[in-house]
Structures are given as structure tokens and as C-alpha cells.
Design an enzyme around this catalytic site. Structure first.
Site, PDB file in Angstrom:
ATOM      1  N   ASP A   1     148.111  85.549 113.844  1.00 55.17           N
ATOM      2  CA  ASP A   1     148.770  86.559 114.670  1.00 55.17           C
ATOM      3  C   ASP A   1     148.163  87.934 114.374  1.00 55.17           C
ATOM      4  O   ASP A   1     147.926  88.280 113.210  1.00 55.17           O
ATOM      5  CB  ASP A   1     150.277  86.556 114.379  1.00 55.17           C
ATOM      6  CG  ASP A   1     151.070  87.284 115.459  1.00 55.17           C
ATOM      7  OD1 ASP A   1     151.851  86.626 116.160  1.00 55.17           O
ATOM      8  OD2 ASP A   1     150.898  88.518 115.605  1.00 55.17           O
ATOM      9  N   ILE A   2     147.955  88.711 115.434  1.00 55.43           N
ATOM     10  CA  ILE A   2     147.311  90.022 115.277  1.00 55.43           C
ATOM     11  C   ILE A   2     148.240  91.029 114.577  1.00 55.43           C
ATOM     12  O   ILE A   2     147.769  91.995 113.990  1.00 55.43           O
ATOM     13  CB  ILE A   2     146.850  90.532 116.666  1.00 55.43           C
ATOM     14  CG1 ILE A   2     145.666  91.475 116.556  1.00 55.43           C
ATOM     15  CG2 ILE A   2     147.975  91.147 117.460  1.00 55.43           C
ATOM     16  CD1 ILE A   2     144.949  91.737 117.886  1.00 55.43           C
TER      17      ILE A   2
ATOM     18  N   GLY B   1     163.073  87.283 123.152  1.00 55.51           N
ATOM     19  CA  GLY B   1     162.065  88.139 122.519  1.00 55.51           C
ATOM     20  C   GLY B   1     160.634  87.718 122.782  1.00 55.51           C
ATOM     21  O   GLY B   1     159.710  88.181 122.109  1.00 55.51           O
TER      22      GLY B   1
ATOM     23  N   HIS C   1     153.958  79.188 122.518  1.00 53.31           N
ATOM     24  CA  HIS C   1     153.329  79.251 121.200  1.00 53.31           C
ATOM     25  C   HIS C   1     154.384  79.067 120.121  1.00 53.31           C
ATOM     26  O   HIS C   1     155.522  79.498 120.254  1.00 53.31           O
ATOM     27  CB  HIS C   1     152.577  80.566 120.994  1.00 53.31           C
ATOM     28  CG  HIS C   1     153.388  81.798 121.280  1.00 53.31           C
ATOM     29  ND1 HIS C   1     153.590  82.251 122.559  1.00 53.31           N
ATOM     30  CD2 HIS C   1     154.060  82.646 120.475  1.00 53.31           C
ATOM     31  CE1 HIS C   1     154.347  83.350 122.523  1.00 53.31           C
ATOM     32  NE2 HIS C   1     154.654  83.598 121.257  1.00 53.31           N
ATOM     33  N   LEU C   2     153.935  78.436 119.052  1.00 48.69           N
ATOM     34  CA  LEU C   2     154.780  78.200 117.885  1.00 48.69           C
ATOM     35  C   LEU C   2     154.330  79.145 116.781  1.00 48.69           C
ATOM     36  O   LEU C   2     153.172  79.102 116.352  1.00 48.69           O
ATOM     37  CB  LEU C   2     154.622  76.735 117.449  1.00 48.69           C
ATOM     38  CG  LEU C   2     155.319  76.287 116.169  1.00 48.69           C
ATOM     39  CD1 LEU C   2     156.834  76.413 116.290  1.00 48.69           C
ATOM     40  CD2 LEU C   2     154.939  74.836 115.849  1.00 48.69           C
ATOM     41  N   HIS C   3     155.244  80.038 116.353  1.00 46.79           N
ATOM     42  CA  HIS C   3     154.952  80.900 115.201  1.00 46.79           C
ATOM     43  C   HIS C   3     155.125  80.085 113.930  1.00 46.79           C
ATOM     44  O   HIS C   3     156.147  79.390 113.768  1.00 46.79           O
ATOM     45  CB  HIS C   3     155.955  82.060 115.135  1.00 46.79           C
ATOM     46  CG  HIS C   3     155.808  83.093 116.217  1.00 46.79           C
ATOM     47  ND1 HIS C   3     155.119  84.270 116.043  1.00 46.79           N
ATOM     48  CD2 HIS C   3     156.274  83.119 117.489  1.00 46.79           C
ATOM     49  CE1 HIS C   3     155.175  84.988 117.162  1.00 46.79           C
ATOM     50  NE2 HIS C   3     155.877  84.307 118.057  1.00 46.79           N
TER      51      HIS C   3
END
Ligand code: 5GP
Ligand code: ZN
Length: 107
Positions: A30-31, A92, A99-101
Site C-alpha cells: 500500500d502506498i 470507507g 482489494h483485501l488489506h
């Protein structure tokens, strides 16, 4: 989808720090990480969110979830990690490509 950020990352048009790739999935850091290790797992297939998933996507979702512990271990999170799928504006979600964090601390 050419106007989707994560489709463009999956296509290699926008660079990312790759964690994993196969024919159907890409994982990348993640950026704006919220933890020392924070990466995203995406299906290459464009699905806007969990809401757009149907029974036909069951295997894809299962495989995406099963990648989490494998890649988390490879990233050094031997003690465990957190997962999240922000869904919809109320959830959110900012990027409307599923996508899966996966995030946490290296052990
Ligand atoms: P969401 O809120 O939609 O669940 O999370 C989207 C995530 O994508 C955010 O954590 C954000 O930091 C990350 N993100 C947004 N744009 C980029 C980008 O261009 N590259 C990478 N690697 N991550 C991004
Ligand atoms: Zn997309």
C-alpha cells in the site's frame, strides 16, 4: 478497465511494489501504509467491490483469502496479521476495485 487505478496497476501501466503475482491475482504494498507491513491483494478481474461479487466468484474470493496467510508469512508476520475489505462509500472504500488489506507487524 482503463480508468480503474488497480486495473492499471495490474496491467503494469502504473508501477507498484509487488509482493506476489500469478495469473489471477496481484499483491502489492500500500502506498500509504497504516502498519509496518501493509499490502493489498487484488484479483486481476475488475470487480468494483464485495457487493458486485456473485456465486460465480466464490472460488476467486476463497483463493484471494487463502493468499493472505501465505503472503503475510512471507512478509515476516509470523505472529499474525489483520485483514480488511472496505466496502462501498459507507465502508470507507476509496478505490473501487476489490482489494483485501493485509497489515501488521513483522515478528
Ligand atoms: P480502500 O480505502 O479503497 O480500501 O483502500 C485503498 C488503498 O489503496 C488505500 O490504503 C491507499 O493508500 C491505496 N492506494 C491508493 N492509490 C494507490 C496507488 O497508486 N498505489 C498503491 N500501491 N496503493 C494505493
Ligand atoms: Zn479495476
Amino acid at each position: 478497465m482503463s480508468d480503474c487505478l488497480f486495473c492499471r496497476i495490474a496491467a503494469g501501466e502504473i508501477p507498484s511494489k509487488k509482493v506476489y503475482e500469478d495469473d489471477d491475482f496481484l499483491a502489492f504494498h500500500d502506498i500509504r501504509p497504516i502498519a509496518p507491513v501493509h499490502f493489498l491483494i487484488i484479483p486481476k478481474l475488475h470487480l468494483a467491490s464485495l457487493v458486485q461479487c456473485e456465486d460465480t466468484h466464490q472460488a476467486l474470493l476463497g483463493r484471494m483469502l487463502l493468499l493472505a496467510p501465505k503472503l503475510a508469512a512471507e512478509q515476516g508476520m509470523a505472529d499474525g496479521f489483520k485483514c480488511g475489505i472496505n466496502t462501498g462509500v459507507g465502508g470507507g472504500q476509496e478505490v473501487f476495485h476489490l482489494h483485501l488489506h493485509v497489515f501488521g507487524h513483522p515478528a
